[in-house]
Design a protein around this motif. Structure first.
Motif, PDB file in Angstrom:
ATOM      1  N   THR A  86       0.838  -1.192   0.000  1.00 48.62           N
ATOM      2  CA  THR A  86       0.000   0.000   0.000  1.00 48.62           C
ATOM      3  C   THR A  86       0.876   1.247   0.000  1.00 48.62           C
ATOM      4  O   THR A  86       1.705   1.436   0.886  1.00 48.62           O
ATOM      5  N   SER A  87       0.704   2.085  -1.015  1.00 48.40           N
ATOM      6  CA  SER A  87       1.545   3.265  -1.173  1.00 48.40           C
ATOM      7  C   SER A  87       1.092   4.016  -2.418  1.00 48.40           C
ATOM      8  O   SER A  87       0.152   3.613  -3.099  1.00 48.40           O
ATOM      9  N   GLN A  88       1.792   5.105  -2.700  1.00 45.89           N
ATOM     10  CA  GLN A  88       1.593   5.793  -3.971  1.00 45.89           C
ATOM     11  C   GLN A  88       2.775   5.469  -4.869  1.00 45.89           C
ATOM     12  O   GLN A  88       3.919   5.467  -4.415  1.00 45.89           O
ATOM     13  N   TYR A  89       2.470   5.208  -6.145  1.00 46.97           N
ATOM     14  CA  TYR A  89       3.497   4.867  -7.109  1.00 46.97           C
ATOM     15  C   TYR A  89       3.533   5.956  -8.183  1.00 46.97           C
ATOM     16  O   TYR A  89       2.540   6.223  -8.854  1.00 46.97           O
ATOM     17  N   LEU A  90       4.704   6.571  -8.324  1.00 49.66           N
ATOM     18  CA  LEU A  90       4.882   7.653  -9.283  1.00 49.66           C
ATOM     19  C   LEU A  90       5.769   7.188 -10.428  1.00 49.66           C
ATOM     20  O   LEU A  90       6.821   6.598 -10.200  1.00 49.66           O
TER      21      LEU A  90
END
Lengths: 113, 113
Positions: A86-90
């Protein structure tokens, strides 16, 4: 705004599912990158590519994999998602000369239940 | 190894005032590039300003300017006439030739109305 796109923007998925995060750019950039970023925190490079058929692991160990079959496309795959993913992927891209500006996509916010 | 340090995790400034964000870096190279990137809440990361190390003149971009002190390895960002839209995470970054870009941990800037 830069011409780099990420889909989906938001994804909520159950543990054990396989997911692919899409990243495309229309600028013809050779270099592409994937970063992982918890909200409001620092960026961690997890994968990068300097061109077609070139992929390298970044500084942060990740269970994800990437491919670069076409210049404009740099998808990231998780074979079996876990809550720790779970995280943000850029996604980002830049021209081959390493000194050039990185252009970032809007990000995919992933939640694994 | 090259490092980038942002010593201020969080800062606040009154609207219309001036604020300076600090960044120091460590490198043994002489010809490199430095960047400030801005990441507004839930929005895309964008380039604010870029500085070539071989240029003595400090880069400016409208209300944004840098104070580049090469000998001191310091690269601070000054924002003049702060506006509510300047509220964001600001990341300092360094790159040398085709090496991977190195980001600092970021400074969260709050603008007080």
């Amino acid at each position: 705004e830069a011409d780099i796109y990420q889909t989906p923007r938001y994804l909520v998925i159950g543990t054990g599912k396989k997911i692919t995060l899409e990243c495309s750019q229309t600028m013809g950039h050779d270099k592409m990158y994937w970063y992982q970023q918890d909200p409001g925190m620092e960026l961690h490079l997890i994968h990068y590519s300097y061109g077609v058929n070139s992929t390298e692991k970044g500084d942060l160990s990740s269970e994800s994999t990437v491919s670069r079959i076409r210049t404009e496309h740099f998808p990231l795959t998780l074979e079996s998602a876990r809550p720790s993913h779970t995280s943000q992927y850029l996604c980002a891209s830049s021209e081959f000369r390493g000194t050039d500006t990185q252009y970032f996509g809007p990000g995919t916010r992933l939640t694994v239940l | 190894a090259q490092t980038v340090t942002q010593s201020q995790p969080e800062m606040s400034v009154q609207e219309a005032e001036t604020v300076t964000l600090s960044c120091t870096y460590d490198t043994s190279e002489s010809d490199y590039y430095l960047f400030w990137y801005k990441q507004p809440p839930s929005r895309q990361m964008i380039l604010v300003i870029r500085q070539e190390a071989y240029k003595q003149q400090n880069a400016t971009e409208n209300r944004f300017s840098v104070n580049f002190q090469k000998a001191a390895k310091s690269f601070s960002l000054k924002i003049s006439d702060s506006q509510l839209g300047d509220a964001a995470m600001y990341f300092c970054a360094y790159i040398y030739r085709d090496d991977k870009i190195i980001f600092g941990k970021g400074t969260r800037l709050h603008i007080l109305p």
